[in-house]
Design a protein around this motif. Structure first.
Motif, PDB file in Angstrom:
ATOM      1  N   VAL A 203      -5.172  -4.160   5.263  1.00  0.00           N
ATOM      2  CA  VAL A 203      -3.883  -3.550   5.575  1.00  0.00           C
ATOM      3  C   VAL A 203      -3.912  -2.974   6.983  1.00  0.00           C
ATOM      4  N   TRP A 204      -5.031  -2.330   7.336  1.00  0.00           N
ATOM      5  CA  TRP A 204      -5.161  -1.759   8.684  1.00  0.00           C
ATOM      6  C   TRP A 204      -5.214  -2.857   9.736  1.00  0.00           C
ATOM      7  N   VAL A 205      -5.858  -3.980   9.429  1.00  0.00           N
ATOM      8  CA  VAL A 205      -5.893  -5.110  10.366  1.00  0.00           C
ATOM      9  C   VAL A 205      -4.469  -5.636  10.575  1.00  0.00           C
ATOM     10  N   ALA A 206      -3.730  -5.797   9.479  1.00  0.00           N
ATOM     11  CA  ALA A 206      -2.344  -6.276   9.583  1.00  0.00           C
ATOM     12  C   ALA A 206      -1.504  -5.316  10.418  1.00  0.00           C
ATOM     13  N   TYR A 207      -1.704  -4.019  10.234  1.00  0.00           N
ATOM     14  CA  TYR A 207      -0.951  -3.022  10.996  1.00  0.00           C
ATOM     15  C   TYR A 207      -1.322  -3.088  12.483  1.00  0.00           C
ATOM     16  N   ALA A 208      -2.618  -3.237  12.781  1.00  0.00           N
ATOM     17  CA  ALA A 208      -3.058  -3.324  14.177  1.00  0.00           C
ATOM     18  C   ALA A 208      -2.477  -4.565  14.852  1.00  0.00           C
ATOM     19  N   VAL A 209      -2.441  -5.686  14.135  1.00  0.00           N
ATOM     20  CA  VAL A 209      -1.862  -6.922  14.678  1.00  0.00           C
ATOM     21  C   VAL A 209      -0.371  -6.726  14.918  1.00  0.00           C
TER      22      VAL A 209
ATOM     23  N   PRO B  23      12.768 -14.408   7.794  1.00  0.00           N
ATOM     24  CA  PRO B  23      13.144 -13.126   8.379  1.00  0.00           C
ATOM     25  C   PRO B  23      11.904 -12.312   8.734  1.00  0.00           C
ATOM     26  N   ALA B  24      12.005 -11.571   9.805  1.00  0.00           N
ATOM     27  CA  ALA B  24      10.897 -10.707  10.194  1.00  0.00           C
ATOM     28  C   ALA B  24      10.755  -9.600   9.159  1.00  0.00           C
ATOM     29  N   PRO B  25       9.523  -9.271   8.759  1.00  0.00           N
ATOM     30  CA  PRO B  25       9.359  -8.237   7.755  1.00  0.00           C
ATOM     31  C   PRO B  25       9.824  -6.880   8.272  1.00  0.00           C
ATOM     32  N   VAL B  26      10.445  -6.122   7.401  1.00  0.00           N
ATOM     33  CA  VAL B  26      10.858  -4.766   7.732  1.00  0.00           C
ATOM     34  C   VAL B  26       9.767  -3.851   7.215  1.00  0.00           C
ATOM     35  N   LEU B  27       9.104  -3.148   8.119  1.00  0.00           N
ATOM     36  CA  LEU B  27       7.965  -2.333   7.743  1.00  0.00           C
ATOM     37  C   LEU B  27       8.329  -0.857   7.751  1.00  0.00           C
ATOM     38  N   PRO B  28       7.679  -0.078   6.919  1.00  0.00           N
ATOM     39  CA  PRO B  28       7.933   1.358   6.940  1.00  0.00           C
ATOM     40  C   PRO B  28       7.446   1.945   8.258  1.00  0.00           C
ATOM     41  N   PRO B  29       8.061   3.029   8.700  1.00  0.00           N
ATOM     42  CA  PRO B  29       7.615   3.624   9.955  1.00  0.00           C
ATOM     43  C   PRO B  29       6.228   4.231   9.809  1.00  0.00           C
ATOM     44  N   GLY B  30       5.485   4.199  10.890  1.00  0.00           N
ATOM     45  CA  GLY B  30       4.179   4.840  10.894  1.00  0.00           C
ATOM     46  C   GLY B  30       3.084   3.978  10.330  1.00  0.00           C
ATOM     47  N   PRO B  31       1.854   4.454  10.469  1.00  0.00           N
ATOM     48  CA  PRO B  31       0.684   3.712  10.001  1.00  0.00           C
ATOM     49  C   PRO B  31       0.551   3.781   8.479  1.00  0.00           C
ATOM     50  N   PRO B  32      -0.249   2.867   7.905  1.00  0.00           N
ATOM     51  CA  PRO B  32      -0.498   2.926   6.467  1.00  0.00           C
ATOM     52  C   PRO B  32      -1.330   4.162   6.117  1.00  0.00           C
ATOM     53  N   PRO B  33      -1.391   4.507   4.848  1.00  0.00           N
ATOM     54  CA  PRO B  33      -2.233   5.645   4.448  1.00  0.00           C
ATOM     55  C   PRO B  33      -3.702   5.376   4.782  1.00  0.00           C
ATOM     56  N   GLU B  34      -4.449   6.427   5.063  1.00  0.00           N
ATOM     57  CA  GLU B  34      -5.862   6.257   5.408  1.00  0.00           C
ATOM     58  C   GLU B  34      -6.642   5.588   4.280  1.00  0.00           C
TER      59      GLU B  34
ATOM     60  N   CYS C 164       0.807  -1.217   0.000  1.00  0.00           N
ATOM     61  CA  CYS C 164       0.000   0.000   0.000  1.00  0.00           C
ATOM     62  C   CYS C 164       0.844   1.272   0.000  1.00  0.00           C
ATOM     63  N   TRP C 165       2.124   1.181   0.244  1.00  0.00           N
ATOM     64  CA  TRP C 165       2.991   2.360   0.246  1.00  0.00           C
ATOM     65  C   TRP C 165       3.500   2.623  -1.164  1.00  0.00           C
ATOM     66  N   PRO C 166       3.308   3.827  -1.681  1.00  0.00           N
ATOM     67  CA  PRO C 166       3.689   4.106  -3.065  1.00  0.00           C
ATOM     68  C   PRO C 166       5.201   4.092  -3.316  1.00  0.00           C
ATOM     69  N   ASN C 167       6.020   4.239  -2.279  1.00  0.00           N
ATOM     70  CA  ASN C 167       7.464   4.248  -2.495  1.00  0.00           C
ATOM     71  C   ASN C 167       8.065   2.842  -2.523  1.00  0.00           C
TER      72      ASN C 167
END
Length: 110
Positions: free
Chosen positions: A75-81, A58-69, A25-28
């Motif tokens: 995606v939000w469920v995955a972030y909350a988990v 390997p543990a996933p490396v995630l971008p800092p901060g929450p996903p875009p609204e 979901c991150w455009p970059n």
């Protein structure tokens, strides 16, 4: 074969065993390579059913901060988990409730 993501902003490349809905979901972040067709895992039967475990990776490396609204609810469920909420509870909430709970990064007073 693995999923390979590349961050256009930082140049970071990450290899993951599975597709990552948060990076998607991150455009970059762009996908450099992916498996051709996922093979169906064998269905364990008998005694090996009790000892079957997910392969360690390997543990996933995630971008800092929450996903875009605008990201979808999955995606939000995955972030909350990822932030520690039980998956059952995260799935029970609406997307709006997840955005309200996890959408703001905490700011320090500096």
């Amino acid at each position: 074969m693995s999923w390979v993501y590349h961050n256009r902003n930082t140049g970071q490349t990450v290899t993951l065993a599975e597709r990552d809905p948060i990076l998607d979901c991150w455009p970059n972040w762009e996908i450099l390579s992916q498996p051709d067709a996922p093979a169906a895992p064998p269905i364990p039967t008998g005694p090996e059913l009790a000892t079957a475990q997910a392969p360690a990776g390997p543990a996933p490396v995630l971008p800092p901060g929450p996903p875009p609204e605008g990201a979808n609810k999955a995606v939000w469920v995955a972030y909350a988990v990822m932030r520690g909420m039980p998956e059952k509870d995260a799935k029970a909430l609406s997307k709006a409730a997840l955005v309200e709970e996890f959408g703001q990064e905490e700011e320090s007073d500096g």
